[in-house]
Design a protein around this motif. Structure first.
Motif, PDB file in Angstrom:
ATOM      1  N   SER A   5     -21.768  26.459  -5.496  1.00 25.22           N
ATOM      2  CA  SER A   5     -20.391  26.223  -5.097  1.00 25.22           C
ATOM      3  C   SER A   5     -19.668  27.558  -4.931  1.00 25.22           C
ATOM      4  CB  SER A   5     -19.713  25.379  -6.173  1.00 25.22           C
ATOM      5  OG  SER A   5     -18.471  24.948  -5.745  1.00 25.22           O
ATOM      6  N   ILE A   6     -18.872  27.644  -3.895  1.00 23.20           N
ATOM      7  CA  ILE A   6     -18.128  28.875  -3.605  1.00 23.20           C
ATOM      8  C   ILE A   6     -16.650  28.578  -3.789  1.00 23.20           C
ATOM      9  CG2 ILE A   6     -17.514  30.546  -1.822  1.00 23.20           C
ATOM     10  CD1 ILE A   6     -20.296  29.954  -0.597  1.00 23.20           C
ATOM     11  N   ILE A   7     -15.990  29.394  -4.589  1.00 19.80           N
ATOM     12  CA  ILE A   7     -14.555  29.256  -4.784  1.00 19.80           C
ATOM     13  C   ILE A   7     -13.865  30.175  -3.775  1.00 19.80           C
ATOM     14  CG2 ILE A   7     -12.630  29.468  -6.390  1.00 19.80           C
ATOM     15  CD1 ILE A   7     -14.672  27.433  -7.323  1.00 19.80           C
ATOM     16  N   ILE A   8     -13.035  29.604  -2.938  1.00 23.43           N
ATOM     17  CA  ILE A   8     -12.299  30.396  -1.949  1.00 23.43           C
ATOM     18  C   ILE A   8     -10.901  30.641  -2.504  1.00 23.43           C
ATOM     19  CG2 ILE A   8     -11.445  30.508   0.412  1.00 23.43           C
ATOM     20  CD1 ILE A   8     -13.610  28.431   1.118  1.00 23.43           C
ATOM     21  N   ALA A 129     -20.051  28.566   5.418  1.00 22.31           N
ATOM     22  CA  ALA A 129     -21.205  28.821   4.551  1.00 22.31           C
ATOM     23  C   ALA A 129     -21.065  28.135   3.208  1.00 22.31           C
ATOM     24  CB  ALA A 129     -21.375  30.325   4.357  1.00 22.31           C
ATOM     25  N   GLY A 130     -22.168  27.516   2.748  1.00 23.19           N
ATOM     26  CA  GLY A 130     -22.193  26.939   1.415  1.00 23.19           C
ATOM     27  C   GLY A 130     -21.232  25.778   1.253  1.00 23.19           C
ATOM     28  N   LYS A 131     -20.905  25.511   0.022  1.00 25.74           N
ATOM     29  CA  LYS A 131     -19.974  24.449  -0.297  1.00 25.74           C
ATOM     30  C   LYS A 131     -18.700  25.087  -0.816  1.00 25.74           C
ATOM     31  CE  LYS A 131     -19.473  20.498  -3.346  1.00 25.74           C
ATOM     32  NZ  LYS A 131     -20.012  19.843  -4.531  1.00 25.74           N
ATOM     33  N   ALA A 132     -17.616  24.804  -0.177  1.00 23.76           N
ATOM     34  CA  ALA A 132     -16.343  25.414  -0.567  1.00 23.76           C
ATOM     35  C   ALA A 132     -15.614  24.498  -1.540  1.00 23.76           C
ATOM     36  CB  ALA A 132     -15.472  25.648   0.655  1.00 23.76           C
TER      37      ALA A 132
END
Length: 135
Positions: A5-8, A129-132
């Motif tokens: 998981s990517i934290i924006i 990209a990835g899961k935001a």
């Protein structure tokens, strides 16, 4: 494929949306979308345009410039026109790469031209990209 998981950050989302909005205005006004970079340092912004013989060369110049300023600015965003393949279909898209705090976030806003020359933007900007995970 296992994607973490990517934290924006809120600031990365804001610069992405602001730069996509600027690129949308440029396209809507009928001009080509030449690659450009928005740089933020200490709350002040600057826009830098990149031109070259080809789109690919101009985008490469923008990315080279971004490499040189990393660590010296709060954030930057590079915007350029590209084609994305979605479900086997190629779509025009504004790509925005946001660099902040050593991280890179890539967003896209798909669009299409309609018969009278007007532009139709398709849905909302998407994180590529990835899961935001938005906070």
């Amino acid at each position: 494929m296992n994607q973490e998981s990517i934290i924006i950050t809120d600031s990365a989302k804001k610069i992405a949306i602001d730069v996509i909005d600027l690129a949308k205005k440029l396209i809507t006004d009928g001009g080509p979308l030449s690659p450009f970079m928005v740089v933020d340092k200490n709350g002040g912004g600057k826009i830098i345009a990149f031109e070259s013989e080809t789109l690919e060369e101009a985008v490469a110049k923008a990315k080279e410039a971004a490499e040189k300023i990393k660590g010296h600015v709060d954030s930057y965003a590079i915007a350029y026109d590209a084609k994305l393949t979605i479900s086997g279909e190629k779509k025009d898209a504004i790509i925005v790469e946001v660099g902040e705090s050593g991280k890179l976030y890539i967003f896209a806003q798909c669009y299409s031209s309609v018969t009278d020359g007007a532009v139709s933007f398709l849905g909302n900007p998407k994180f590529l990209a990835g899961k935001a995970e938005f906070r």
